[in-house]
Design a protein around this motif. Sequence first.
Motif, PDB file in Angstrom:
ATOM      1  N   MET A 137       0.241  10.015  -3.347  1.00  0.00           N
ATOM      2  CA  MET A 137      -0.730  10.229  -2.276  1.00  0.00           C
ATOM      3  C   MET A 137      -0.146   9.685  -0.977  1.00  0.00           C
ATOM      4  O   MET A 137       0.843   8.947  -1.004  1.00  0.00           O
ATOM      5  CB  MET A 137      -2.048   9.493  -2.585  1.00  0.00           C
ATOM      6  CG  MET A 137      -2.772   9.991  -3.820  1.00  0.00           C
ATOM      7  SD  MET A 137      -4.192   8.961  -4.289  1.00  0.00           S
ATOM      8  CE  MET A 137      -5.282   9.174  -2.882  1.00  0.00           C
ATOM      9  N   THR A 138      -0.765  10.006   0.136  1.00  0.00           N
ATOM     10  CA  THR A 138      -0.328   9.424   1.403  1.00  0.00           C
ATOM     11  C   THR A 138      -0.894   8.012   1.519  1.00  0.00           C
ATOM     12  O   THR A 138      -1.922   7.688   0.904  1.00  0.00           O
ATOM     13  CB  THR A 138      -0.809  10.257   2.602  1.00  0.00           C
ATOM     14  OG1 THR A 138      -2.239  10.168   2.684  1.00  0.00           O
ATOM     15  CG2 THR A 138      -0.353  11.709   2.501  1.00  0.00           C
ATOM     16  N   GLU A 139      -0.232   7.195   2.314  1.00  0.00           N
ATOM     17  CA  GLU A 139      -0.706   5.832   2.525  1.00  0.00           C
ATOM     18  C   GLU A 139      -2.084   5.836   3.188  1.00  0.00           C
ATOM     19  O   GLU A 139      -2.947   5.020   2.860  1.00  0.00           O
ATOM     20  CB  GLU A 139       0.302   5.044   3.372  1.00  0.00           C
ATOM     21  CG  GLU A 139      -0.011   3.578   3.461  1.00  0.00           C
ATOM     22  CD  GLU A 139       1.070   2.777   4.172  1.00  0.00           C
ATOM     23  OE1 GLU A 139       0.780   1.608   4.493  1.00  0.00           O
ATOM     24  OE2 GLU A 139       2.181   3.296   4.399  1.00  0.00           O
ATOM     25  N   THR A 140      -2.301   6.769   4.096  1.00  0.00           N
ATOM     26  CA  THR A 140      -3.597   6.879   4.764  1.00  0.00           C
ATOM     27  C   THR A 140      -4.694   7.211   3.761  1.00  0.00           C
ATOM     28  O   THR A 140      -5.775   6.609   3.775  1.00  0.00           O
ATOM     29  CB  THR A 140      -3.551   7.962   5.864  1.00  0.00           C
ATOM     30  OG1 THR A 140      -2.533   7.610   6.802  1.00  0.00           O
ATOM     31  CG2 THR A 140      -4.877   8.103   6.567  1.00  0.00           C
TER      32      THR A 140
ATOM     33  N   LYS B  81       0.832  -1.202   0.000  1.00  0.00           N
ATOM     34  CA  LYS B  81       0.000   0.000   0.000  1.00  0.00           C
ATOM     35  C   LYS B  81       0.869   1.256   0.000  1.00  0.00           C
ATOM     36  O   LYS B  81       0.557   2.248  -0.651  1.00  0.00           O
ATOM     37  CB  LYS B  81      -0.940   0.015   1.204  1.00  0.00           C
ATOM     38  CG  LYS B  81      -2.070   1.002   1.028  1.00  0.00           C
ATOM     39  CD  LYS B  81      -2.979   1.119   2.258  1.00  0.00           C
ATOM     40  CE  LYS B  81      -3.453  -0.201   2.750  1.00  0.00           C
ATOM     41  NZ  LYS B  81      -4.200  -0.118   4.007  1.00  0.00           N
ATOM     42  N   ALA B  82       1.996   1.181   0.678  1.00  0.00           N
ATOM     43  CA  ALA B  82       2.925   2.318   0.699  1.00  0.00           C
ATOM     44  C   ALA B  82       3.522   2.549  -0.688  1.00  0.00           C
ATOM     45  O   ALA B  82       3.674   3.693  -1.126  1.00  0.00           O
ATOM     46  CB  ALA B  82       4.034   2.082   1.722  1.00  0.00           C
TER      47      ALA B  82
ATOM     48  N   VAL C 103      -4.714   6.607   0.541  1.00  0.00           N
ATOM     49  CA  VAL C 103      -4.933   5.446  -0.321  1.00  0.00           C
ATOM     50  C   VAL C 103      -5.756   4.395   0.417  1.00  0.00           C
ATOM     51  O   VAL C 103      -6.695   3.823  -0.144  1.00  0.00           O
ATOM     52  CB  VAL C 103      -3.589   4.859  -0.828  1.00  0.00           C
ATOM     53  CG1 VAL C 103      -3.796   3.500  -1.487  1.00  0.00           C
ATOM     54  CG2 VAL C 103      -2.939   5.824  -1.802  1.00  0.00           C
TER      55      VAL C 103
ATOM     56  N   ALA D  48       0.791   4.028  -2.812  1.00  0.00           N
ATOM     57  CA  ALA D  48       0.605   5.434  -2.424  1.00  0.00           C
ATOM     58  C   ALA D  48       1.699   6.307  -3.032  1.00  0.00           C
ATOM     59  O   ALA D  48       1.419   7.386  -3.568  1.00  0.00           O
ATOM     60  CB  ALA D  48       0.600   5.559  -0.908  1.00  0.00           C
ATOM     61  N   ARG D  49       2.918   5.839  -2.973  1.00  0.00           N
ATOM     62  CA  ARG D  49       4.024   6.603  -3.563  1.00  0.00           C
ATOM     63  C   ARG D  49       3.831   6.765  -5.062  1.00  0.00           C
ATOM     64  O   ARG D  49       3.974   7.849  -5.614  1.00  0.00           O
ATOM     65  CB  ARG D  49       5.353   5.906  -3.270  1.00  0.00           C
ATOM     66  CG  ARG D  49       6.568   6.710  -3.789  1.00  0.00           C
ATOM     67  CD  ARG D  49       7.840   5.891  -3.887  1.00  0.00           C
ATOM     68  NE  ARG D  49       7.646   4.875  -4.930  1.00  0.00           N
ATOM     69  CZ  ARG D  49       8.040   3.610  -4.819  1.00  0.00           C
ATOM     70  NH1 ARG D  49       8.654   3.185  -3.755  1.00  0.00           N
ATOM     71  NH2 ARG D  49       7.818   2.757  -5.810  1.00  0.00           N
TER      72      ARG D  49
ATOM     73  N   PRO E  99     -10.695  10.422  -3.456  1.00  0.00           N
ATOM     74  CA  PRO E  99      -9.510  11.285  -3.497  1.00  0.00           C
ATOM     75  C   PRO E  99      -9.853  12.635  -4.120  1.00  0.00           C
ATOM     76  O   PRO E  99     -10.931  12.820  -4.688  1.00  0.00           O
ATOM     77  CB  PRO E  99      -8.542  10.499  -4.381  1.00  0.00           C
ATOM     78  CG  PRO E  99      -9.407   9.640  -5.225  1.00  0.00           C
ATOM     79  CD  PRO E  99     -10.617   9.326  -4.412  1.00  0.00           C
TER      80      PRO E  99
ATOM     81  N   SER F 241      -6.262  14.119  -8.603  1.00  0.00           N
ATOM     82  CA  SER F 241      -5.469  12.888  -8.578  1.00  0.00           C
ATOM     83  C   SER F 241      -6.089  11.745  -9.387  1.00  0.00           C
ATOM     84  O   SER F 241      -5.458  10.705  -9.556  1.00  0.00           O
ATOM     85  CB  SER F 241      -5.254  12.431  -7.133  1.00  0.00           C
ATOM     86  OG  SER F 241      -6.497  12.116  -6.523  1.00  0.00           O
TER      87      SER F 241
END
Length: 149
Positions: A40-43, A31-32, A45, A35-36, A55, A59
């Motif tokens: 976006m932030t992981e939270t 997920k990280a 996503v 997100a990258r 979102p 985006s």
Amino acid sequence: MRSESVRARFGRLVSEAAARAGYDLSRRGTKAVLARDMDMTETAVGRMLSGQTLPDPWSYERIASVVGLELRDLLIESGIASPESLSTPSQTGATRVGSDSITPDDAAHALGLTDPVAREMIAAAFARQRRIQDAERESDDGGGAAAQA
């Protein structure tokens, strides 16, 4: 039975597409990475994928690209936009740009002019403008073919 919300549909579509694109969301750290890749932030996503939030609209294009979806398909299938709202004017027939040329009489009719004198004046104005344009074109070409012989 309550239908699936736009947020839930969007999250499900992105999650399914992410899996097809090779993101194994059951693996730690994926997920990280997603997100990258989506910038976006992981939270954010996580909330998107779970259907809690949508979102920011800016985006959408990046999200679709990262997971291998067409933006149009994502927006329509999630219910954010209708097919009609994403159609180009030429697809809806809303414009005649690029269509066949029209006559001065067609233009007068389209403008709702019924007076024969007004129609004649429009035709004369178009004819005059065409003569001026043709004369300018000939002078730009060095006087035309006859002048170059």
